[in-house]
Design a protein around this motif. Sequence first.
Motif, PDB file in Angstrom:
ATOM      1  N   TYR A  77     -72.843 -56.299 -27.735  1.00 44.53           N
ATOM      2  CA  TYR A  77     -73.669 -56.812 -28.822  1.00 44.53           C
ATOM      3  C   TYR A  77     -73.679 -55.741 -29.902  1.00 44.53           C
ATOM      4  CZ  TYR A  77     -78.053 -57.577 -31.388  1.00 44.53           C
ATOM      5  OH  TYR A  77     -79.004 -57.736 -32.369  1.00 44.53           O
ATOM      6  N   VAL A  78     -73.479 -56.158 -31.136  1.00 45.31           N
ATOM      7  CA  VAL A  78     -73.499 -55.227 -32.273  1.00 45.31           C
ATOM      8  C   VAL A  78     -74.423 -55.785 -33.341  1.00 45.31           C
ATOM      9  CG1 VAL A  78     -72.153 -54.211 -34.147  1.00 45.31           C
ATOM     10  CG2 VAL A  78     -71.138 -54.424 -31.882  1.00 45.31           C
ATOM     11  N   GLU A  79     -75.249 -54.908 -33.880  1.00 49.34           N
ATOM     12  CA  GLU A  79     -76.088 -55.254 -35.024  1.00 49.34           C
ATOM     13  C   GLU A  79     -75.785 -54.236 -36.118  1.00 49.34           C
ATOM     14  OE1 GLU A  79     -80.805 -55.196 -36.064  1.00 49.34           O
ATOM     15  OE2 GLU A  79     -80.195 -55.986 -34.105  1.00 49.34           O
ATOM     16  N   GLY A  80     -75.569 -54.724 -37.319  1.00 46.85           N
ATOM     17  CA  GLY A  80     -75.263 -53.815 -38.416  1.00 46.85           C
ATOM     18  C   GLY A  80     -75.223 -54.542 -39.740  1.00 46.85           C
ATOM     19  N   ARG A  81     -74.468 -53.979 -40.676  1.00 46.41           N
ATOM     20  CA  ARG A  81     -74.347 -54.581 -42.001  1.00 46.41           C
ATOM     21  C   ARG A  81     -72.861 -54.694 -42.356  1.00 46.41           C
ATOM     22  NH1 ARG A  81     -75.723 -49.307 -42.786  1.00 46.41           N
ATOM     23  NH2 ARG A  81     -74.333 -48.127 -44.133  1.00 46.41           N
ATOM     24  N   ILE A  82     -72.548 -55.677 -43.153  1.00 44.63           N
ATOM     25  CA  ILE A  82     -71.163 -55.870 -43.574  1.00 44.63           C
ATOM     26  C   ILE A  82     -70.900 -55.007 -44.800  1.00 44.63           C
ATOM     27  CG2 ILE A  82     -71.596 -57.849 -45.072  1.00 44.63           C
ATOM     28  CD1 ILE A  82     -68.982 -59.055 -43.855  1.00 44.63           C
ATOM     29  N   GLU A  83     -69.725 -54.399 -44.827  1.00 40.68           N
ATOM     30  CA  GLU A  83     -69.337 -53.555 -45.954  1.00 40.68           C
ATOM     31  C   GLU A  83     -67.910 -53.887 -46.369  1.00 40.68           C
ATOM     32  OE1 GLU A  83     -69.903 -49.418 -45.054  1.00 40.68           O
ATOM     33  OE2 GLU A  83     -72.079 -49.625 -45.056  1.00 40.68           O
ATOM     34  N   TYR A  84     -67.678 -53.847 -47.648  1.00 39.46           N
ATOM     35  CA  TYR A  84     -66.355 -54.077 -48.212  1.00 39.46           C
ATOM     36  C   TYR A  84     -65.921 -52.771 -48.861  1.00 39.46           C
ATOM     37  CZ  TYR A  84     -67.967 -58.844 -47.662  1.00 39.46           C
ATOM     38  OH  TYR A  84     -68.473 -60.007 -47.137  1.00 39.46           O
ATOM     39  N   ARG A  85     -64.707 -52.344 -48.533  1.00 37.91           N
ATOM     40  CA  ARG A  85     -64.206 -51.089 -49.098  1.00 37.91           C
ATOM     41  C   ARG A  85     -62.894 -51.342 -49.821  1.00 37.91           C
ATOM     42  NH1 ARG A  85     -62.567 -46.819 -46.270  1.00 37.91           N
ATOM     43  NH2 ARG A  85     -61.803 -48.023 -44.534  1.00 37.91           N
ATOM     44  N   THR A  86     -62.677 -50.562 -50.866  1.00 34.33           N
ATOM     45  CA  THR A  86     -61.417 -50.563 -51.596  1.00 34.33           C
ATOM     46  C   THR A  86     -60.964 -49.115 -51.712  1.00 34.33           C
ATOM     47  OG1 THR A  86     -62.190 -52.437 -52.904  1.00 34.33           O
ATOM     48  CG2 THR A  86     -60.315 -51.218 -53.767  1.00 34.33           C
ATOM     49  N   TRP A  87     -59.698 -48.872 -51.476  1.00 34.29           N
ATOM     50  CA  TRP A  87     -59.163 -47.531 -51.614  1.00 34.29           C
ATOM     51  C   TRP A  87     -57.685 -47.606 -51.955  1.00 34.29           C
ATOM     52  CZ3 TRP A  87     -59.560 -49.972 -47.060  1.00 34.29           C
ATOM     53  CH2 TRP A  87     -58.502 -49.904 -46.164  1.00 34.29           C
ATOM     54  N   ILE A 106     -75.352 -52.730 -27.899  1.00 38.43           N
ATOM     55  CA  ILE A 106     -75.792 -52.925 -26.520  1.00 38.43           C
ATOM     56  C   ILE A 106     -74.571 -53.294 -25.694  1.00 38.43           C
ATOM     57  CG2 ILE A 106     -77.253 -54.235 -24.941  1.00 38.43           C
ATOM     58  CD1 ILE A 106     -79.145 -54.742 -27.312  1.00 38.43           C
ATOM     59  N   LEU A 107     -74.338 -52.542 -24.634  1.00 40.12           N
ATOM     60  CA  LEU A 107     -73.232 -52.833 -23.730  1.00 40.12           C
ATOM     61  C   LEU A 107     -73.664 -53.956 -22.801  1.00 40.12           C
ATOM     62  CD1 LEU A 107     -72.366 -49.138 -22.838  1.00 40.12           C
ATOM     63  CD2 LEU A 107     -71.408 -50.544 -24.654  1.00 40.12           C
ATOM     64  N   LEU A 108     -72.952 -55.071 -22.836  1.00 39.65           N
ATOM     65  CA  LEU A 108     -73.308 -56.228 -22.028  1.00 39.65           C
ATOM     66  C   LEU A 108     -72.485 -56.309 -20.741  1.00 39.65           C
ATOM     67  CD1 LEU A 108     -73.610 -58.870 -24.874  1.00 39.65           C
ATOM     68  CD2 LEU A 108     -75.442 -57.542 -23.797  1.00 39.65           C
ATOM     69  N   SER A 109     -71.340 -55.657 -20.698  1.00 37.07           N
ATOM     70  CA  SER A 109     -70.514 -55.665 -19.489  1.00 37.07           C
ATOM     71  C   SER A 109     -71.146 -54.774 -18.446  1.00 37.07           C
ATOM     72  CB  SER A 109     -69.104 -55.141 -19.791  1.00 37.07           C
ATOM     73  OG  SER A 109     -68.446 -56.007 -20.674  1.00 37.07           O
ATOM     74  N   SER A 110     -71.163 -55.239 -17.203  1.00 41.52           N
ATOM     75  CA  SER A 110     -71.717 -54.409 -16.131  1.00 41.52           C
ATOM     76  C   SER A 110     -70.650 -53.435 -15.662  1.00 41.52           C
ATOM     77  CB  SER A 110     -72.211 -55.273 -14.982  1.00 41.52           C
ATOM     78  OG  SER A 110     -71.144 -56.003 -14.426  1.00 41.52           O
ATOM     79  N   GLY A 117     -76.206 -52.915 -18.954  1.00 43.96           N
ATOM     80  CA  GLY A 117     -75.687 -51.786 -19.709  1.00 43.96           C
ATOM     81  C   GLY A 117     -76.752 -51.045 -20.465  1.00 43.96           C
ATOM     82  N   GLU A 118     -76.347 -50.375 -21.517  1.00 44.58           N
ATOM     83  CA  GLU A 118     -77.200 -49.442 -22.224  1.00 44.58           C
ATOM     84  C   GLU A 118     -77.357 -49.869 -23.672  1.00 44.58           C
ATOM     85  OE1 GLU A 118     -76.957 -44.710 -23.332  1.00 44.58           O
ATOM     86  OE2 GLU A 118     -75.741 -45.498 -21.733  1.00 44.58           O
ATOM     87  N   ALA A 119     -78.567 -49.759 -24.182  1.00 38.75           N
ATOM     88  CA  ALA A 119     -78.829 -50.054 -25.588  1.00 38.75           C
ATOM     89  C   ALA A 119     -78.982 -48.746 -26.343  1.00 38.75           C
ATOM     90  CB  ALA A 119     -80.101 -50.885 -25.735  1.00 38.75           C
ATOM     91  N   VAL A 120     -78.348 -48.670 -27.492  1.00 40.16           N
ATOM     92  CA  VAL A 120     -78.408 -47.454 -28.283  1.00 40.16           C
ATOM     93  C   VAL A 120     -78.571 -47.842 -29.737  1.00 40.16           C
ATOM     94  CG1 VAL A 120     -77.179 -45.384 -28.991  1.00 40.16           C
ATOM     95  CG2 VAL A 120     -76.924 -46.215 -26.669  1.00 40.16           C
ATOM     96  N   GLY A 121     -79.526 -47.213 -30.431  1.00 41.69           N
ATOM     97  CA  GLY A 121     -79.731 -47.467 -31.851  1.00 41.69           C
ATOM     98  C   GLY A 121     -79.033 -46.415 -32.683  1.00 41.69           C
ATOM     99  N   ALA A 122     -79.160 -46.551 -33.973  1.00 38.46           N
ATOM    100  CA  ALA A 122     -78.555 -45.587 -34.887  1.00 38.46           C
ATOM    101  C   ALA A 122     -79.199 -44.227 -34.686  1.00 38.46           C
ATOM    102  CB  ALA A 122     -78.750 -46.046 -36.329  1.00 38.46           C
ATOM    103  N   PRO A 123     -78.422 -43.167 -34.792  1.00 42.33           N
ATOM    104  CA  PRO A 123     -78.990 -41.830 -34.639  1.00 42.33           C
ATOM    105  C   PRO A 123     -80.035 -41.556 -35.700  1.00 42.33           C
ATOM    106  CG  PRO A 123     -76.642 -41.749 -35.201  1.00 42.33           C
ATOM    107  CD  PRO A 123     -77.017 -43.173 -35.109  1.00 42.33           C
ATOM    108  N   LYS A 124     -81.079 -40.831 -35.325  1.00 39.35           N
ATOM    109  CA  LYS A 124     -82.171 -40.548 -36.264  1.00 39.35           C
ATOM    110  C   LYS A 124     -81.731 -39.584 -37.359  1.00 39.35           C
ATOM    111  CE  LYS A 124     -85.085 -43.009 -33.942  1.00 39.35           C
ATOM    112  NZ  LYS A 124     -84.745 -44.391 -33.994  1.00 39.35           N
TER     113      LYS A 124
END
Length: 147
Positions: A77-87, A106-110, A117-124
């Motif tokens: 499972y992934v939660e985030g924001r969409i970003e568009y980049r040009t380079w 969140i890791l859903l695979s056992s 699995g393990e849930a991890v948020g963005a680093p502080k």
Amino acid sequence: MSRSLNKVLLIGNLGTDPEIRSTSSGTRVATLSIATSRQWNNQSGERQEKTEWHRVVLWTGLADLADKYMKKGDRIYVEGRIEYRTWEDREGNTRYSTEINAREVILLSSRAGGGTGEAVGAPKAGGKETYDDFPEALDEEDDDLPF
């Protein structure tokens, strides 16, 4: 002032092992390829399926999580924001990419008979990194991805 929202939620499977890199300043970044699929019946009643591929970027602690625990085929499972980049690539061509900058995973695979699995948020600390801060994080090797 009007408000806006840029939020993406994905549940899918890793198409490859995570690609782990470090910026010149030592910040770790992981790139994931996540597949999501949908199924439906067409007008003739035939079963149809379409798979979409999503490029997901994880920074610092989330990159460490990817390096230690994620493998091709894992469901996440992934939660985030969409970003568009040009380079501009080394040949001077303009390149474009669409990616998800992950905030939580969140890791859903056992693993080894374990649970979800393990849930991890963005680093502080330093949790607001962007490619503008680390332009060398990805080079043109990634330009040939099929998504």
